[in-house]
Design a protein around this motif. Structure first.
Motif, PDB file in Angstrom:
ATOM      1  N   LEU A 148     -22.555  42.974  12.056  1.00  0.00           N
ATOM      2  CA  LEU A 148     -22.005  41.860  11.285  1.00  0.00           C
ATOM      3  C   LEU A 148     -22.869  40.618  11.465  1.00  0.00           C
ATOM      4  O   LEU A 148     -23.410  40.362  12.540  1.00  0.00           O
ATOM      5  N   ARG A 178     -21.264  39.327   6.473  1.00  0.00           N
ATOM      6  CA  ARG A 178     -21.935  40.476   5.852  1.00  0.00           C
ATOM      7  C   ARG A 178     -22.149  41.572   6.885  1.00  0.00           C
ATOM      8  O   ARG A 178     -22.466  41.292   8.048  1.00  0.00           O
ATOM      9  N   ASN A 179     -21.968  42.812   6.472  1.00  0.00           N
ATOM     10  CA  ASN A 179     -22.221  43.972   7.325  1.00  0.00           C
ATOM     11  C   ASN A 179     -23.606  44.517   6.995  1.00  0.00           C
ATOM     12  O   ASN A 179     -23.808  45.161   5.966  1.00  0.00           O
ATOM     13  N   PRO A 184     -19.145  51.365   8.717  1.00  0.00           N
ATOM     14  CA  PRO A 184     -18.134  50.348   8.382  1.00  0.00           C
ATOM     15  C   PRO A 184     -17.618  49.617   9.625  1.00  0.00           C
ATOM     16  O   PRO A 184     -17.520  50.207  10.701  1.00  0.00           O
ATOM     17  N   LEU A 209      -9.798  40.342   8.456  1.00  0.00           N
ATOM     18  CA  LEU A 209     -10.988  40.588   7.645  1.00  0.00           C
ATOM     19  C   LEU A 209     -10.905  41.913   6.912  1.00  0.00           C
ATOM     20  O   LEU A 209     -11.463  42.080   5.835  1.00  0.00           O
ATOM     21  N   THR A 211     -11.522  46.090   6.485  1.00  0.00           N
ATOM     22  CA  THR A 211     -12.696  46.941   6.688  1.00  0.00           C
ATOM     23  C   THR A 211     -13.856  46.453   5.841  1.00  0.00           C
ATOM     24  O   THR A 211     -13.726  46.253   4.627  1.00  0.00           O
ATOM     25  N   LEU A 212     -14.993  46.242   6.478  1.00  0.00           N
ATOM     26  CA  LEU A 212     -16.196  45.771   5.803  1.00  0.00           C
ATOM     27  C   LEU A 212     -17.199  46.915   5.763  1.00  0.00           C
ATOM     28  O   LEU A 212     -17.751  47.318   6.789  1.00  0.00           O
ATOM     29  N   ASP A 213     -17.428  47.456   4.579  1.00  0.00           N
ATOM     30  CA  ASP A 213     -18.332  48.590   4.429  1.00  0.00           C
ATOM     31  C   ASP A 213     -19.789  48.165   4.582  1.00  0.00           C
ATOM     32  O   ASP A 213     -20.122  46.977   4.456  1.00  0.00           O
ATOM     33  N   GLU A 216     -21.615  45.357   2.503  1.00  0.00           N
ATOM     34  CA  GLU A 216     -20.592  44.528   1.864  1.00  0.00           C
ATOM     35  C   GLU A 216     -20.554  43.135   2.491  1.00  0.00           C
ATOM     36  O   GLU A 216     -20.767  42.961   3.681  1.00  0.00           O
ATOM     37  N   GLN A 217     -20.273  42.152   1.634  1.00  0.00           N
ATOM     38  CA  GLN A 217     -20.158  40.771   2.071  1.00  0.00           C
ATOM     39  C   GLN A 217     -18.802  40.224   1.649  1.00  0.00           C
ATOM     40  O   GLN A 217     -18.345  40.496   0.541  1.00  0.00           O
ATOM     41  N   ARG A 218     -18.165  39.460   2.543  1.00  0.00           N
ATOM     42  CA  ARG A 218     -16.829  38.943   2.255  1.00  0.00           C
ATOM     43  C   ARG A 218     -16.712  37.515   2.751  1.00  0.00           C
ATOM     44  O   ARG A 218     -17.317  37.135   3.758  1.00  0.00           O
TER      45      ARG A 218
END
Length: 314
Positions: A148, A178-179, A184, A209, A211-213, A216-218
């Motif tokens: 991350l 961002r991952n 994941p 948050l 699950t951030l694959d 992927e950005q969140r």
């Protein structure tokens, strides 16, 4: 021996040996940090008291984990994690609700210092959860790690009326995560503190948050409130726990009571105007009269009304 008294004693013994590879290097002759829980076994829904001793001062996160907590937040029930402040004396105490972690036992209580490298675990048997072999930690940089990274931090807001007069200041913190790994990140824990100085202690309730694959950005949206009286600069510090290493961020927020300054300026202007008007209306001193003016060409006032005509003698 009384069985009721054996459980706390057992928990204390276990707590003295918990800080292993994930704990900081302890100087020679110094005692390592410790974690003490008030029981060795609990059921989901129970509250366990956690006591800390000889920890670095600052905020710590406490959560229930499976798999021995070997893979960090990926093994932990982050939705029920709590935060507490370790005093400068190195002590802290709080309680955490026992929740089933995402993986099976062996289960532990995991304590992690926010923004530091200090962390440790103490065993806690959770009733009703299955036991499973401990899954090893994947080496950093290998194909099985979620990495991350915080790519952006922004604070907006600051137009509220209360803040103009020293009241609570409302802000919204946006953190972009961002991952960059290829695995994941499952419900990574988010910890945020707010306050003055470089190591703030005020707790900010963090969002989940999810699950951030990989790739992927969140954007996390965190409403924050600076308590009154507000004036000057404040620090927002946080971290998002990843399977590889935490992603940390820090930002400074400023707020000034401009409304109070404007009111002070207006009052000062009113006082100045009132003082000037008062100075103009000051009465003359009593007993003072204006002297009578005498025309030198008018002659003696007493003879002015005799009607005679003066002539010149030759």
């Amino acid at each position: 021996m009384n069985p009721a008294g054996a459980v706390p004693a057992l928990a204390t013994v276990l707590a003295t040996i918990v800080l292993g590879p994930s704990s900081p290097t302890t100087p020679p002759g110094a005692e390592p940090p410790t974690i003490v829980v008030d029981r060795a076994r609990a059921a989901p829904g129970d509250r366990v008291t956690v006591r800390l001793d000889r920890w670095p001062a600052g905020t710590v996160s406490i959560e229930i984990c499976g798999n021995g907590g070997r893979r960090g937040s990926a093994d932990c029930a982050v939705q029920t994690a709590v935060q507490t402040y370790v005093r400068p004396s190195g002590t802290g105490v709080t309680s955490v609700t026992v929740t089933a972690p995402p993986v099976g036992c062996p289960c532990v209580v995991r304590v992690t210092a926010l923004g530091g490298t200090t962390s440790g675990t103490v065993p806690l048997a959770v009733a009703g959860l299955p036991e499973q072999p401990v899954e090893p930690v994947t080496p950093a940089g290998s194909s099985g790690v979620a990495r991350l990274r915080v790519t952006g931090v922004e604070v907006i807001g600051g137009r509220s009326w209360p803040a103009l007069f020293g009241g609570p200041a409302e802000r919204v913190l946006f953190v972009t995560v961002r991952n960059d790994g290829v695995a994941p990140a499952v419900d990574p824990a988010v910890a945020v503190t707010l306050g003055r100085g470089s190591q703030p202690t005020g707790f900010v309730p963090p969002p989940l948050l999810g699950t951030l694959d990989p790739g992927e950005q969140r954007v996390l949206r965190l409403p924050i409130t600076i308590p009154a009286p507000t004036a000057g600069g404040y620090t927002v510090r946080g971290q998002v726990d990843g399977a590889d290493q935490p992603a940390r961020f820090v930002v400074t927020v400023t707020t000034y009571p401009w409304g109070l300054a404007a009111i002070a300026a207006v009052l000062l202007g009113v006082l100045v105007v009132a003082e000037l008007r008062r100075a103009r209306k000051v009465p003359r001193r009593p007993g003072w009269t204006r002297p009578r003016e005498v025309d030198p060409l008018a002659g003696n006032p007493s003879s002015a009304g005799s009607g005679g005509v003066r002539g010149r003698v030759r």
